[in-house]
Design a protein around this motif. Structure first.
Motif, PDB file in Angstrom:
ATOM      1  N   ARG A 198      10.995 -31.069 -13.476  1.00  0.00           N
ATOM      2  CA  ARG A 198      10.950 -30.858 -12.028  1.00  0.00           C
ATOM      3  C   ARG A 198      11.752 -31.953 -11.354  1.00  0.00           C
ATOM      4  O   ARG A 198      11.522 -33.148 -11.564  1.00  0.00           O
ATOM      5  N   ARG A 199      12.708 -31.553 -10.540  1.00  0.00           N
ATOM      6  CA  ARG A 199      13.559 -32.518  -9.861  1.00  0.00           C
ATOM      7  C   ARG A 199      12.754 -33.236  -8.782  1.00  0.00           C
ATOM      8  O   ARG A 199      12.108 -32.599  -7.946  1.00  0.00           O
ATOM      9  N   ILE A 200      12.784 -34.541  -8.807  1.00  0.00           N
ATOM     10  CA  ILE A 200      12.054 -35.351  -7.845  1.00  0.00           C
ATOM     11  C   ILE A 200      13.003 -35.722  -6.710  1.00  0.00           C
ATOM     12  O   ILE A 200      13.992 -36.437  -6.912  1.00  0.00           O
ATOM     13  N   GLY A 201      12.704 -35.228  -5.503  1.00  0.00           N
ATOM     14  CA  GLY A 201      13.578 -35.509  -4.373  1.00  0.00           C
ATOM     15  C   GLY A 201      14.912 -34.831  -4.537  1.00  0.00           C
ATOM     16  O   GLY A 201      15.002 -33.731  -5.051  1.00  0.00           O
ATOM     17  N   HIS A 202      15.964 -35.475  -4.093  1.00  0.00           N
ATOM     18  CA  HIS A 202      17.305 -34.928  -4.243  1.00  0.00           C
ATOM     19  C   HIS A 202      18.273 -36.064  -4.504  1.00  0.00           C
ATOM     20  O   HIS A 202      17.977 -37.230  -4.247  1.00  0.00           O
ATOM     21  N   LYS A 373      20.008 -55.182 -17.771  1.00  0.00           N
ATOM     22  CA  LYS A 373      20.253 -55.752 -16.449  1.00  0.00           C
ATOM     23  C   LYS A 373      21.455 -55.106 -15.777  1.00  0.00           C
ATOM     24  O   LYS A 373      21.457 -54.902 -14.548  1.00  0.00           O
ATOM     25  N   ASP A 374      22.473 -54.757 -16.569  1.00  0.00           N
ATOM     26  CA  ASP A 374      23.700 -54.179 -16.005  1.00  0.00           C
ATOM     27  C   ASP A 374      23.753 -52.662 -16.104  1.00  0.00           C
ATOM     28  O   ASP A 374      24.535 -52.024 -15.401  1.00  0.00           O
ATOM     29  N   HIS A 375      22.943 -52.078 -16.977  1.00  0.00           N
ATOM     30  CA  HIS A 375      23.001 -50.638 -17.204  1.00  0.00           C
ATOM     31  C   HIS A 375      21.582 -50.089 -17.328  1.00  0.00           C
ATOM     32  O   HIS A 375      20.610 -50.850 -17.426  1.00  0.00           O
ATOM     33  N   LEU A 376      21.489 -48.768 -17.326  1.00  0.00           N
ATOM     34  CA  LEU A 376      20.218 -48.114 -17.637  1.00  0.00           C
ATOM     35  C   LEU A 376      20.189 -47.921 -19.148  1.00  0.00           C
ATOM     36  O   LEU A 376      20.919 -47.101 -19.702  1.00  0.00           O
ATOM     37  N   LEU A 377      19.330 -48.681 -19.810  1.00  0.00           N
ATOM     38  CA  LEU A 377      19.291 -48.713 -21.274  1.00  0.00           C
ATOM     39  C   LEU A 377      18.136 -47.859 -21.775  1.00  0.00           C
ATOM     40  O   LEU A 377      16.986 -48.022 -21.345  1.00  0.00           O
ATOM     41  N   LEU A 378      18.443 -46.956 -22.702  1.00  0.00           N
ATOM     42  CA  LEU A 378      17.440 -46.127 -23.368  1.00  0.00           C
ATOM     43  C   LEU A 378      17.548 -46.391 -24.865  1.00  0.00           C
ATOM     44  O   LEU A 378      18.574 -46.077 -25.486  1.00  0.00           O
ATOM     45  N   ILE A 426      12.959 -51.370 -19.952  1.00  0.00           N
ATOM     46  CA  ILE A 426      13.841 -50.674 -20.888  1.00  0.00           C
ATOM     47  C   ILE A 426      13.188 -49.352 -21.283  1.00  0.00           C
ATOM     48  O   ILE A 426      12.043 -49.330 -21.752  1.00  0.00           O
ATOM     49  N   GLN A 427      13.901 -48.257 -21.088  1.00  0.00           N
ATOM     50  CA  GLN A 427      13.402 -46.941 -21.472  1.00  0.00           C
ATOM     51  C   GLN A 427      13.407 -46.827 -22.998  1.00  0.00           C
ATOM     52  O   GLN A 427      14.306 -47.334 -23.675  1.00  0.00           O
ATOM     53  N   THR A 428      12.390 -46.164 -23.549  1.00  0.00           N
ATOM     54  CA  THR A 428      12.290 -46.039 -25.005  1.00  0.00           C
ATOM     55  C   THR A 428      11.893 -44.622 -25.413  1.00  0.00           C
ATOM     56  O   THR A 428      11.238 -43.904 -24.648  1.00  0.00           O
ATOM     57  N   GLU A 446      15.371 -35.830 -17.859  1.00  0.00           N
ATOM     58  CA  GLU A 446      14.356 -36.460 -17.008  1.00  0.00           C
ATOM     59  C   GLU A 446      14.949 -37.584 -16.168  1.00  0.00           C
ATOM     60  O   GLU A 446      14.694 -37.676 -14.955  1.00  0.00           O
ATOM     61  N   LEU A 447      15.743 -38.447 -16.787  1.00  0.00           N
ATOM     62  CA  LEU A 447      16.364 -39.533 -16.046  1.00  0.00           C
ATOM     63  C   LEU A 447      17.309 -39.023 -14.986  1.00  0.00           C
ATOM     64  O   LEU A 447      17.397 -39.574 -13.880  1.00  0.00           O
ATOM     65  N   LYS A 448      18.001 -37.951 -15.303  1.00  0.00           N
ATOM     66  CA  LYS A 448      18.926 -37.370 -14.326  1.00  0.00           C
ATOM     67  C   LYS A 448      18.146 -36.743 -13.164  1.00  0.00           C
ATOM     68  O   LYS A 448      18.554 -36.840 -11.999  1.00  0.00           O
ATOM     69  N   ALA A 449      17.022 -36.063 -13.472  1.00  0.00           N
ATOM     70  CA  ALA A 449      16.227 -35.446 -12.413  1.00  0.00           C
ATOM     71  C   ALA A 449      15.599 -36.484 -11.497  1.00  0.00           C
ATOM     72  O   ALA A 449      15.410 -36.242 -10.303  1.00  0.00           O
ATOM     73  N   ARG A 450      15.262 -37.645 -12.061  1.00  0.00           N
ATOM     74  CA  ARG A 450      14.657 -38.712 -11.252  1.00  0.00           C
ATOM     75  C   ARG A 450      15.687 -39.516 -10.489  1.00  0.00           C
ATOM     76  O   ARG A 450      15.331 -40.439  -9.756  1.00  0.00           O
TER      77      ARG A 450
END
Length: 453
Positions: A198-202, A373-378, A426-428, A446-450
């Motif tokens: 489910r997309r959260i917001g826009h 710190k510089d990127h979204l790390l998964l 850090i996303q895992t 999920e990360l894209k929808a958020r």
């Protein structure tokens, strides 16, 4: 020699010879049987000659052969998937034949059971279909298709050989990539475990200012544009229209060190990571994002900058195909230095690696925190499925209690790694190897929808 080399003796002939030996021995006890046995043996030799004549007498005017076979194989095979192969048979004899087909498959499969049997009527064609599952990338050499033909007499065999060899490359799992692409196009990704997010917001990527329509979010009303339009063209609400954020860089960082060499169901963890990276890169391109690849072990390997131009997916496939195993310790300092030097824009970094203990993670934690710190790390690492099956079984003696205690300690450390990484933002993903692709795509969506990328 051309008429002798392809000639083989059938099992029925050996049984008949053994029977004649026993009959001749019995004839010493019953001499009256000896003439009958001699006549039967002469008839037997005549049948052998007739069988030989039937096998070798006829030649086809087109290819000089009374039997034809052809193996149909894809130009490349998909690693870790069941790849279909077909052998086409054509009987050009004027009588029914029984055939045995032995396909000389590459030694990497370590199979000695690729034997098929068939019966073909005169002028009949048949297709034999079977599947092969490679578990290593690289070049595979197929040999000949050996066909042994028997006449209705079944005393002799004639061997035909077709196709003197073919080299086929085994690529990362492009069949799995096509499956996900097809399911995404038909909105059926849930069939392979992809959840509906489910997309959260826009998203906040501005597209245009347009008139208000029923159902639009009133929070997006552009009051300044509304005021200008009210003055010139009458009262009409204007809103800001947004579109999904596009062209976000998505990098798959693939660890090729020794921690990725553990086997599972024939494939190494490295091959699972490569297959998942191929699928995820394709999904990212379908979502209008840019996909890139970086490989590393004791030093940084190859870097393919994130892009989404035509032909980029083929570059990713070729890069992943060429990756080779390195059994050395992974150098995360070199990884951080390379990412800092070559990936300047904030990106989603999907790091495929494996941590077995908390102490192993702590050694790399400073570099992981700098990356985050510089990127979204998964970070994506693997659950020990054999350990999980051990823990699910009840203990019946002292030894099993001891083993389960040690197993519980390792399982606890895996979960502790997830908690500590989450504390630092850090996303895992902790996943079983067979669920890697679905869980990775789920997390990306999920990360894209958020709106985190």
């Amino acid at each position: 020699m051309k008429l002798i080399r392809p000639l083989f003796v059938a099992t029925h002939l050996w049984f008949a010879l053994i029977a004649f030996v026993l009959l001749f021995v019995a004839a010493y006890a019953f001499p009256i049987l000896f003439p009958l046995i001699q006549i039967a043996f002469v008839i037997f030799l005549v049948l052998i000659g007739l069988d030989y004549w039937l096998l070798f007498r006829r030649k086809n005017r087109t290819n000089g052969s009374a039997f034809f076979a052809r193996r149909e194989i894809p130009d490349r095979l998909s690693n870790g998937d069941e790849n279909p192969l077909t052998i086409y048979l054509e009987n050009q004899y004027s009588f029914q034949v029984d055939v045995e087909i032995i396909d000389e498959i590459p030694y990497q499969f370590q199979r000695r059971d690729v034997l098929f049997k068939a019966r073909l009527n005169p002028r009949e064609t048949q297709a034999i279909r079977y599947e092969l599952r490679p578990t290593r990338r690289g070049e595979y050499s197929f040999g000949s298709v050996n066909v042994f033909v028997l006449t209705p007499l079944g005393l002799l065999k004639r061997r035909y050989q077709f196709g003197q060899g073919k080299m086929v490359a085994v690529y990362p799992s492009f069949l799995q990539m096509r499956q996900y692409e097809l399911l995404a196009a038909t909105n059926r990704l849930n069939e392979v475990g992809i959840k509906r997010i489910r997309r959260i917001g826009h998203s906040m990527e501005f597209e245009q200012v347009r008139p208000y329509s029923t159902g639009d979010d009133v929070r997006t009303v552009n009051w300044k544009a509304t005021a200008r339009r009210t003055d010139s063209q009458g009262a009409s609400l204007m809103i800001n229209a947004y579109q999904d954020e596009r062209s976000q860089p998505v990098y798959c960082l693939i660890d090729k060190g020794r921690v990725m060499q553990s086997p599972f169901d024939g494939l190494t963890l490295l091959d699972y990571a490569i297959n998942a990276s191929l699928v995820l890169s394709n999904i990212a391109l379908l979502k209008q994002d840019r996909a890139g690849i970086l490989t590393f072990s004791d030093h940084v390997g190859q870097l393919l900058p994130a892009d989404r131009r035509t032909g980029h997916m083929l570059k990713i496939l070729e890069l992943l195909y060429r990756q080779k195993t390195r059994f050395l310790e992974t150098d995360y300092e070199s990884l951080y230095t390379s990412v800092r030097s070559h990936i300047r824009q904030r990106s989603l970094l999907l790091l495929f690696t494996n941590f077995e203990t908390v102490s192993a993670m702590h050694r790399q934690l400073p570099y992981l925190r700098r990356l985050a710190k510089d990127h979204l790390l998964l970070i994506i690492f693997f659950e020990n499925t054999e350990l999980r099956s051990l823990l699910d079984q009840p203990a019946t003696d002292t030894e099993q209690i001891y083993l389960k205690t040690i197993g519980e300690k390792f399982a606890y450390e895996k979960n502790q790694i997830v908690k500590e990484l989450t504390q630092y933002g850090i996303q895992t993903i902790l996943t079983a190897p067979q669920n890697l692709t679905a869980n990775t795509v789920n997390k990306y969506l999920e990360l894209k929808a958020r709106g985190m990328i």
